[in-house]
Design a protein around this motif. Structure first.
Motif, PDB file in Angstrom:
ATOM      1  N   GLY A   1      31.169  87.096  93.718  1.00 45.49           N
ATOM      2  CA  GLY A   1      30.375  87.803  92.726  1.00 45.49           C
ATOM      3  C   GLY A   1      29.218  88.596  93.282  1.00 45.49           C
ATOM      4  O   GLY A   1      28.911  88.566  94.476  1.00 45.49           O
ATOM      5  N   CYS A   2      28.554  89.318  92.370  1.00 46.00           N
ATOM      6  CA  CYS A   2      27.459  90.226  92.732  1.00 46.00           C
ATOM      7  C   CYS A   2      26.283  89.520  93.393  1.00 46.00           C
ATOM      8  O   CYS A   2      25.696  90.029  94.335  1.00 46.00           O
ATOM      9  CB  CYS A   2      26.970  90.978  91.498  1.00 46.00           C
ATOM     10  N   HIS A   3      25.945  88.333  92.876  1.00 45.02           N
ATOM     11  CA  HIS A   3      24.774  87.635  93.423  1.00 45.02           C
ATOM     12  C   HIS A   3      24.973  87.269  94.897  1.00 45.02           C
ATOM     13  O   HIS A   3      24.052  87.353  95.692  1.00 45.02           O
ATOM     14  CB  HIS A   3      24.434  86.397  92.589  1.00 45.02           C
ATOM     15  N   ARG A   4      26.183  86.910  95.257  1.00 46.92           N
ATOM     16  CA  ARG A   4      26.445  86.593  96.672  1.00 46.92           C
ATOM     17  C   ARG A   4      26.588  87.860  97.510  1.00 46.92           C
ATOM     18  O   ARG A   4      26.219  87.877  98.680  1.00 46.92           O
ATOM     19  CB  ARG A   4      27.682  85.725  96.800  1.00 46.92           C
ATOM     20  N   ALA A   5      27.125  88.921  96.927  1.00 49.12           N
ATOM     21  CA  ALA A   5      27.226  90.188  97.651  1.00 49.12           C
ATOM     22  C   ALA A   5      25.840  90.709  98.009  1.00 49.12           C
ATOM     23  O   ALA A   5      25.615  91.246  99.097  1.00 49.12           O
ATOM     24  CB  ALA A   5      27.986  91.220  96.816  1.00 49.12           C
ATOM     25  N   GLN A   6      24.884  90.538  97.104  1.00 48.76           N
ATOM     26  CA  GLN A   6      23.526  91.038  97.312  1.00 48.76           C
ATOM     27  C   GLN A   6      22.830  90.342  98.472  1.00 48.76           C
ATOM     28  O   GLN A   6      22.041  90.950  99.174  1.00 48.76           O
ATOM     29  CB  GLN A   6      22.717  90.850  96.032  1.00 48.76           C
ATOM     30  N   THR A   7      23.141  89.085  98.689  1.00 48.42           N
ATOM     31  CA  THR A   7      22.463  88.318  99.744  1.00 48.42           C
ATOM     32  C   THR A   7      23.262  88.237 101.045  1.00 48.42           C
ATOM     33  O   THR A   7      22.851  87.548 101.971  1.00 48.42           O
ATOM     34  CB  THR A   7      22.169  86.887  99.255  1.00 48.42           C
ATOM     35  N   GLY A   8      24.417  88.913 101.115  1.00 47.16           N
ATOM     36  CA  GLY A   8      25.239  88.834 102.314  1.00 47.16           C
ATOM     37  C   GLY A   8      25.885  87.475 102.477  1.00 47.16           C
ATOM     38  O   GLY A   8      26.164  87.033 103.590  1.00 47.16           O
ATOM     39  N   ASN A   9      26.133  86.809 101.354  1.00 40.75           N
ATOM     40  CA  ASN A   9      26.654  85.452 101.377  1.00 40.75           C
ATOM     41  C   ASN A   9      28.034  85.362 100.713  1.00 40.75           C
ATOM     42  O   ASN A   9      28.456  84.308 100.279  1.00 40.75           O
ATOM     43  CB  ASN A   9      25.653  84.534 100.652  1.00 40.75           C
ATOM     44  N   LEU A  55      32.062  92.493 109.059  1.00 40.73           N
ATOM     45  CA  LEU A  55      32.385  91.498 108.037  1.00 40.73           C
ATOM     46  C   LEU A  55      31.346  90.384 107.984  1.00 40.73           C
ATOM     47  O   LEU A  55      30.991  89.908 106.905  1.00 40.73           O
ATOM     48  CB  LEU A  55      33.785  90.914 108.262  1.00 40.73           C
ATOM     49  N   PHE A  56      30.836  89.975 109.151  1.00 42.29           N
ATOM     50  CA  PHE A  56      29.843  88.898 109.165  1.00 42.29           C
ATOM     51  C   PHE A  56      28.451  89.368 108.762  1.00 42.29           C
ATOM     52  O   PHE A  56      27.582  88.546 108.499  1.00 42.29           O
ATOM     53  CB  PHE A  56      29.825  88.184 110.519  1.00 42.29           C
ATOM     54  N   ILE A  57      28.224  90.664 108.692  1.00 43.86           N
ATOM     55  CA  ILE A  57      26.995  91.167 108.070  1.00 43.86           C
ATOM     56  C   ILE A  57      27.146  91.086 106.547  1.00 43.86           C
ATOM     57  O   ILE A  57      26.226  90.709 105.840  1.00 43.86           O
ATOM     58  CB  ILE A  57      26.703  92.620 108.512  1.00 43.86           C
ATOM     59  N   LEU A  58      28.341  91.425 106.072  1.00 45.44           N
ATOM     60  CA  LEU A  58      28.597  91.451 104.634  1.00 45.44           C
ATOM     61  C   LEU A  58      28.760  90.064 104.015  1.00 45.44           C
ATOM     62  O   LEU A  58      28.435  89.865 102.846  1.00 45.44           O
ATOM     63  CB  LEU A  58      29.854  92.278 104.341  1.00 45.44           C
ATOM     64  N   GLY A  59      29.296  89.131 104.786  1.00 43.82           N
ATOM     65  CA  GLY A  59      29.589  87.814 104.230  1.00 43.82           C
ATOM     66  C   GLY A  59      29.291  86.684 105.174  1.00 43.82           C
ATOM     67  O   GLY A  59      29.224  86.866 106.388  1.00 43.82           O
ATOM     68  N   LYS A  60      29.134  85.524 104.592  1.00 45.72           N
ATOM     69  CA  LYS A  60      28.848  84.327 105.392  1.00 45.72           C
ATOM     70  C   LYS A  60      30.132  83.621 105.801  1.00 45.72           C
ATOM     71  O   LYS A  60      30.242  83.093 106.897  1.00 45.72           O
ATOM     72  CB  LYS A  60      27.961  83.392 104.582  1.00 45.72           C
ATOM     73  N   ARG A  61      31.108  83.616 104.884  1.00 44.58           N
ATOM     74  CA  ARG A  61      32.376  82.962 105.157  1.00 44.58           C
ATOM     75  C   ARG A  61      33.458  84.028 105.287  1.00 44.58           C
ATOM     76  O   ARG A  61      33.783  84.710 104.321  1.00 44.58           O
ATOM     77  CB  ARG A  61      32.723  81.985 104.029  1.00 44.58           C
TER      78      ARG A  61
END
Length: 195
Positions: free
Chosen positions: A123-131, A150-156
């Motif tokens: 969701g948006c809230h996790r996209a905003q924090t890179g999580n 990808l690891f800048i954009l997401g945690k997992r």
């Protein structure tokens, strides 16, 4: 590495903002220029067309509302395929059909470029924090090339196998989430009836 981002809807805008915030040179494009204003104010560069964006970027990310929209942006006039050249990577972050990602991926391969399907979850809230969680379907060499972004954009980030495999997994996670939501509704209804 220069990244181009096409599709500035709710999740796309947050993902593009994460790249800009982390100092990645980022070009952006959307049908609605106004959606890019805050990104441009933060340092992103505007591209009037997907083909121009593609010519200036190493990795081209699409995050669009439907497989049909992605196909139009890729194959259409002034589309990504007009600007693609060898060694560049198209990353499909939209929720799409595996067969469509595979079909489009062949077009990139025929031009000496690479393709990866990398749908997101969270969701948006996790996209905003890179999580956000990211599934990555592509060969291992392509994965290693796009992994820093990808690891800048997401945690997992999970490499799921060949092109198309991530899209299959994303659809299944959507199915499971819906099934669990329905089960929760049934449980709440039953408990309400039982006071």
């Amino acid at each position: 590495m220069i990244v181009g981002f096409i599709g500035l809807g709710n999740v796309g805008h947050k993902l593009a903002a994460t790249l800009v915030r982390n100092g990645v040179v980022t070009w952006v494009h959307d049908l609605c220029y106004a959606k890019a204003s805050s990104l441009l104010g933060s340092g992103a560069k505007w591209s009037a067309t997907p083909s121009f964006l593609t010519k200036n970027c190493d990795i081209i990310i699409t995050c669009l509302p439907s497989p049909e929209t992605s196909a139009k942006v890729i194959e259409g006039k002034h589309g990504i395929l007009e600007g693609i050249s060898s060694k560049k990577v198209w990353v499909e972050m939209s929720t799409s059909e595996a067969s469509e990602v595979e079909r489009l991926g062949k077009m990139f391969t025929n031009k000496g470029a690479f393709a990866a399907d990398c749908p997101v979850s969270g969701g948006c809230h996790r996209a905003q924090t890179g999580n956000i969680s990211i599934f990555a379907g592509c060969n291992r060499k392509v994965f290693d090339k796009i992994k820093p972004i990808l690891f800048i954009l997401g945690k997992r980030v999970l490499h799921t196998g060949p092109l198309g495999s991530a899209s299959k997994l994303k659809i299944m996670t959507n199915y499971l989430a819906t099934t669990h939501l329905l089960a929760c509704c049934e449980a709440l209804t039953t408990m309400r009836a039982a006071n």
